[in-house]
Design an enzyme around this catalytic site. Structure first.
Site, mmCIF file in Angstrom:
data_model
loop_
_atom_site.group_PDB
_atom_site.id
_atom_site.type_symbol
_atom_site.label_atom_id
_atom_site.label_comp_id
_atom_site.label_asym_id
_atom_site.label_seq_id
_atom_site.Cartn_x
_atom_site.Cartn_y
_atom_site.Cartn_z
ATOM 1 C CG PHE A 103 -41.134 67.403 -11.480
ATOM 2 C CD1 PHE A 103 -40.952 68.609 -10.808
ATOM 3 C CD2 PHE A 103 -40.159 66.990 -12.374
ATOM 4 C CE1 PHE A 103 -39.820 69.372 -11.027
ATOM 5 C CE2 PHE A 103 -39.021 67.749 -12.581
ATOM 6 C CZ PHE A 103 -38.849 68.941 -11.900
ATOM 7 C CB THR A 174 -38.616 62.906 -21.375
ATOM 8 O OG1 THR A 174 -39.731 63.704 -20.954
ATOM 9 C CG2 THR A 174 -37.491 63.800 -21.839
ATOM 10 C CB SER A 175 -36.379 58.023 -21.889
ATOM 11 O OG SER A 175 -36.473 58.401 -20.544
ATOM 12 C CG HIS A 213 -33.759 62.894 -16.016
ATOM 13 N ND1 HIS A 213 -33.483 61.552 -16.006
ATOM 14 C CD2 HIS A 213 -34.717 63.087 -15.086
ATOM 15 C CE1 HIS A 213 -34.258 60.949 -15.126
ATOM 16 N NE2 HIS A 213 -35.026 61.864 -14.553
ATOM 17 C CB THR A 272 -35.203 66.090 -12.728
ATOM 18 O OG1 THR A 272 -35.735 65.830 -14.028
ATOM 19 C CG2 THR A 272 -35.942 65.261 -11.716
ATOM 20 C CE1 TYR A 358 -45.826 41.811 -41.795
ATOM 21 C CE2 TYR A 358 -46.513 43.633 -40.416
ATOM 22 C CZ TYR A 358 -45.581 42.681 -40.753
ATOM 23 O OH TYR A 358 -44.406 42.606 -40.050
ATOM 24 C CB VAL A 379 -45.426 48.728 -34.750
ATOM 25 C CG1 VAL A 379 -46.459 48.794 -35.854
ATOM 26 C CG2 VAL A 379 -44.061 48.387 -35.316
ATOM 27 N N GLY A 380 -47.085 49.555 -32.377
ATOM 28 C CA GLY A 380 -48.348 49.770 -31.681
ATOM 29 C C GLY A 380 -48.337 51.088 -30.939
#
Lengths: 519, 519
Positions: A103, A174-175, A213, A272, A358, A379-380
C-alpha cells in the site's frame, strides 16, 4: 553542554576542541535543516526519474561506507554527500509516483512539518503531566478523526456530554493495536472463565479470516495464545474473500461446545492481499453470543471511510470493542501513526497500567487525565498527535476526501484499462484503490487449476519481475484462491493519472513480449 | 493526485477546487518546512524563558481549539499560529535547559535532520527488498554503535569474518525490546521443558531486581507469563540497590527445585529510579546454571559506555543473550530509537517471523538478507537508522564522548554543591549524570524511619512542588529504600553549567523558605 571534565584522560580527547560541543545550537540546527529541506525538495523533484526498486545486491552499502564509526567529527556536508551517493541509490522509493507495490505510504507537506517540529520538541508524553499539550492534542486529533469517520461517540475521548468511557491512542503499528487489545481480551476471558492465574490460557481461542494479515497471528503468539487455538476461517470467491459470519459462528460454537473460551475476533476492512471486507456488524453479532472481543483492522481502507460513499464498510462498528486504522497508510500522514479506538478504555488500562513512583503526579492521581502510556506497549512515546492534527487542520475534510476520491478514480481508470484488454482479468472486485489483476490463463477457464493455471502463474511472475527490473514501476503480488495475482496499488502522493497510464502502457508492452499481442 | 472523480456526489465537493490537490507538491513542502524550521529556531532560542512545566489544567486545549475537524482547508500559517498560541503554552519543555526531570531526551542538529529526511522518504522497511538501503544503513549504524560500546562481535551483524549469528534492530521502546526477547525466551523454555503447546507457561518464571523499570513487569504480563511467577528480587543499600547475584541464585534455585522453569532474567545498567547497576557478569553466571535468557536493559546508561571510563559497567556482556540501549535517551538522537542486540538472531526470528505471500521475494528467500520485521512486534517500520547513522557520522566518537563527559561533569558539579550544604544529602552514589538527593531529616540519623523521616518527606515534596511551580526548573522524584528522594537529571541538550548552578541557587533559596538557613 557544560564545563570540561578535569579527568586527564578525558581532557586529552578535548585538546583539539577548544569550543564546547553544542549539539543543539540553534544556528547549527537551522543550517542542517536547511540542507535537509533542500535535499527533500530535490528528492521530490527528481524521484520520478530514479529506479523505483534499486538494482543493488545484498551487502552493497557495507562496500560503500566505512565499517567502523569515525573517531572525529565531520562537516554535515560530508554526511549529506554520503546520503546522496551511497544511501539514495539503494533506496526503494516509496515516494516515487511509479510506486504501486504493497500500500502506498501517503504523505503531505503538513505531516512532514509536524513530524519535524515534534522531533525538535522531542517530548516524551508518557503521562499527561510529562506533556499536557501533546497528550491533549493527540486526544483531540483522535476525536476529530473519529468524527470524520463518523465513529459512534462511544469511541471518543470527549463528547458534547463530557468524558465518556471510550477513547483512543496513537500507536506505531496495527500489530501493536492488535497486541494490546488481545491482551485486554485475554485477561478478561481468563477472569470470566475462572482461570487460576494464566492456567486457563490453553482454553482461550481467537478467530480471523484466512485473509487476515499474518501479523494478527503473530500478535496472538506474542500474547501467549496457544498456536493450536488460533482459528483461521477459510474464505472463498463466494464472499469475495470476506469472512463468512455463518462459518465463524460454526467454528466458535464448536469451540464453546468443546469447553473452550472464544476470546477475540479480528475483522478486517480492506485486507492487505486483496482489499476484502469482512462484514463487521454480522461478525459482531456472532461474537456477542460468546462475549468475545471484536477488533476491526481498517489499517488501509479505514481512511476511505471519511467519504460518505465508503462509510457503509464500517456499518456495525458501534457493536465492536475496538477499531484501528493507520493514517500513515492512506491519510497523508508520514510514518508512524496508527489510531486505536476502544469503547472502554478501562479494559485496556486494566491490563496495561503501570504506576512507578517516579511517574506519580497529582494530575494522574486526580483521575481527570489520560496517561497514554497505559494504552500501549511501551512507556516512552513520540508526539505523533501533532502531525495528524496538522494534516486535518490544514487540509480539512474536503481536501482529504478529494485525496481519497482522486486515488479511487485513478484506480478505476486502471481497472477499466485492464478490463479493456482481453489478455487480462481483474481477479476480485475493486473496493478501494487497489486493483488485483493478472494475465488470464490461456486455452481454458480462468478458474481451472490445470496446466493453464501453471502457465499463467509463470507468465504473471515473469511480468512482475520484468516490470520491477525496469525501475519504471514497482508492483507486488499476492495469491488469491490459489492464483498468483498482481497487485496494483494506486495512491503514492506524487502520483497523477499519467503515471497510472504510463504504467499500464509498460505492462501491456511487457505482456506482449511475454505472451504476445491482444487478439 | 490524479483526475477528478466523475461521480456527481464527489464532483460537487470539488466544485470549489479548480486545481487538483497536490499534498506533496515540492514547493509547498519547501515552504511549509521553512516555516517549521523558523519555528524550531525560534523555539530553541526562546525555550529557556518558557515555564518548563506549564501551568495548564486538564482539558485546557479542548477549550482553545475547535472540537470538530474543519471541513475546508486553511493556510498553513493558521495551523502554525494555533501551534504557537494553543499548543506551545501547554507543553512540558523537554528541550529546556532547565529540564532536570526523568531522563533528558537528548537531541542534536544531525538527528533532527535525519528524522526529517526519513519522514520525507517515508519508506516502510519491513523486508530488505522493500528498502535495501534503509535496512543496510540500520544494520551498519547498529554495528558502528556496537563498536563504540565495545560489544563483543557476537552481537554484530557483520564482522571482519562475515555475517555471524548475532545482530541488532532498532525498535521504538525498551519495552518492545523486553517483550520480543521475553517471547523468544518463553518459546525456548516451553520447548526445552516439553510443554504441550503453551500449557507449560504456568511453570515459567522470570526475574529482575525490585529497582527494574515497571515496564519489565508489564512486558512479562503482555507475553503471557503468570503474574505469580514474576519475581522481584529485593535490593538494598548494601548493593547500592543493584541486584545481588547471591539472592538471585537463591530464588532461581528454589524455583527450579519446585519444578518451575527459570526462563529470563532482566539486569539493568542504570536504573530509572537511582541509576543503580546490576552486575551483569555475575547475573549471567547465575542464569547460565538454569539456561535462562539474560537481557540487559541499558536504556539510559548504555550511552555512557562509549567512554572507556564507564565501559566496565558492561563487563560480562559477552555472556548475556541480549542488550538494549536507547540513543534517544543519552546519545543525541531524537525519539524514537532503541537499539536491541541479540547474540543469536534466529532465536528471535524463530518466534517473530511471518511470511505472507505478498511480502515474498527473492532476496528474502536467498537467506542473504535480514528482514527486520522478524525482529520486532509490527510489520511496518520507519527509517530510524538514518538519524542514528547521521549522529555518529557527523559527530564521531570524540564529540559523542565529549557530550557524555560534559554531562557527567555537570552532574558532578551539582553533586559537589549538594554535598557542600549540610541541609542536604546525596542518597546513593552518583554513577552517571543523575544525582539523587534530598533535604536531610532533622534531629536524627538520616536512615531512621521515625518522625524525622516523615517531616523530611514533607519538606522534600514541598521543595519539589515549589520548584516545579516556578517554571524555572522541573525535576521529578523517586522513592529509594522507603525515602522520598529528588532526582536531578543533567543533560538536556541545551543545558550548560550555569543552568545547573542557577537551579541549585533556586533549590537552596526555596529550601531556606521551607526549612530555614544552612547552619
Amino acid at each position: 553542554m557544560g564545563s570540561l571534565d578535569t579527568n586527564p584522560a578525558a581532557y586529552a580527547s578535548f585538546a583539539a576542541d577548544v569550543d564546547a560541543f553544542r549539539p543543539l545550537d540553534a544556528d547549527d540546527v537551522r543550517s542542517y535543516l536547511h540542507k535537509a529541506v533542500d535535499f527533500v525538495y530535490d528528492y521530490y523533484k527528481s524521484v520520478e526519474s530514479l529506479p523505483v526498486l534499486p538494482g543493488v545486491e545484498p551487502g552493497y552499502l557495507m562496500r560503500l561506507l566505512q565499517s567502523a564509526p569515525p573517531s572525529s567529527s565531520a562537516p554535515f556536508d560530508i554526511t549529506m554527500k554520503e546520503l546522496r551517493e551511497a544511501v539514495v541509490p539503494g533506496m526503494t522509493h516509496w515516494a516515487s509516483p511509479n510506486f504501486f507495490a504493497f500500500f502506498p505510504s501517503t504523505n503531505s507537506a503538513a505531516a512532514i512539518a509536524g513530524e519535524l517540529i515534534a522531533s525538535a520538541m522531542n517530548t516524551v508524553g508518557f503521562t499527561w503531566q510529562a506533556a499536557p499539550a501533546a497528550t491533549e492534542l493527540e486526544v483531540l486529533a483522535l476525536d476529530w478523526l473519529a468524527q470524520l469517520l463518523r465513529l459512534p461517540t462511544s469511541f471518543m475521548n470527549r463528547t458534547a456530554s463530557g468524558r465518556g468511557t471510550g477513547g483512543g491512542v496513537i500507536l506505531g503499528t496495527t500489530s501493536e493495536a492488535m497486541l494490546v487489545t488481545l491482551v485486554a481480551a485475554r485477561d478478561a476471558a481468563l477472569r470470566r472463565s475462572g482461570s487460576n492465574g494464566v492456567a486457563g490460557i490453553t482454553r482461550l481461542t481467537v478467530y480471523a479470516a484466512d485473509q487476515t494479515h499474518s501479523t494478527f497471528f503473530k500478535a496472538c503468539r506474542l500474547a501467549g495464545f496457544d498456536p493450536a487455538n488460533i482459528r483461521s476461517i477459510p474464505t472463498g470467491a463466494d464472499t469475495d474473500y470476506g469472512l463468512d459470519p455463518a462459518k465463524l459462528l460454526e467454528v466458535m460454537q464448536a469451540d464453546a461446545d468443546a469447553g473452550l473460551v472464544p476470546t477475540y475476533v479480528c475483522a478486517t476492512v480492506g485486507t492487505t492481499s486483496s482489499n476484502a471486507v469482512d462484514p463487521i456488524g454480522a461478525v459482531a453479532d456472532v461474537a456477542a453470543r460468546f462475549t468475545a472481543w471484536v477488533h476491526v483492522d481498517a489499517a488501509y481502507a479505514g481512511s476511505a471511510c471519511i467519504c460518505p460513499e465508503f462509510r457503509h464498510h464500517l456499518d456495525g462498528v458501534e457493536r465492536v470493542d475496538s477499531i484501528s486504522m493507520s493514517p500513515h497508510k492512506w491519510l497523508l500522514t508520514c510514518l508512524d501513526c496508527t489510531c486505536l479506538y476502544v469503547r472502554d478504555t478501562h479494559r485496556l488500562t486494566g491490563s496495561l497500567e503501570t504506576n512507578p513512583e517516579y511517574l506519580k503526579n497529582h494530575a494522574s492521581e486526580s483521575g481527570e487525565v489520560t496517561d497514554l502510556k497505559d494504552m500501549q506497549v511501551g512507556v516512552g512515546r513520540r508526539f505523533r498527535g501533532l502531525k495528524l492534527w496538522m494534516v486535518m487542520r490544514t487540509y480539512g475534510a474536503g481536501k482529504l476526501q478529494e485525496h481519497i476520491r482522486s486515488d479511487v478514480a485513478m484506480a478505476r481508470t486502471f481497472e477499466d484499462l485492464v478490463r479493456g484488454d482481453d489478455r487480462f482479468e481483474v481477479v476480485v472486485p475493486r473496493n478501494f484503490a487497489l486493483v488485483c489483476f493478472r494475465i488470464r490463463p490461456r486455452g481454458g477457464g480462468g478458474d481451472a487449476m490445470g496446466g493453464g493455471e501453471a502457465a499463467a502463474e509463470k507468465a504473471n511472475r515473469e511480468l512482475m519481475e520484468r516490470l520491477n527490473k525496469t525501475g519504471k514501476a514497482y508492483l507486488a503480488h499476492t495469491v488469491i484462491g490459489g492464483r498468483f495475482v498482481l497487485r496494483f496499488a494506486v495512491g503514492s502522493s506524487l502520483q497523477e493519472e499519467h503515471h497510472v497510464r504510463s504504467a499500464w502502457e509498460l505492462i501491456k508492452k511487457t505482456t506482449t513480449d511475454i505472451v504476445g499481442e491482444d487478439k
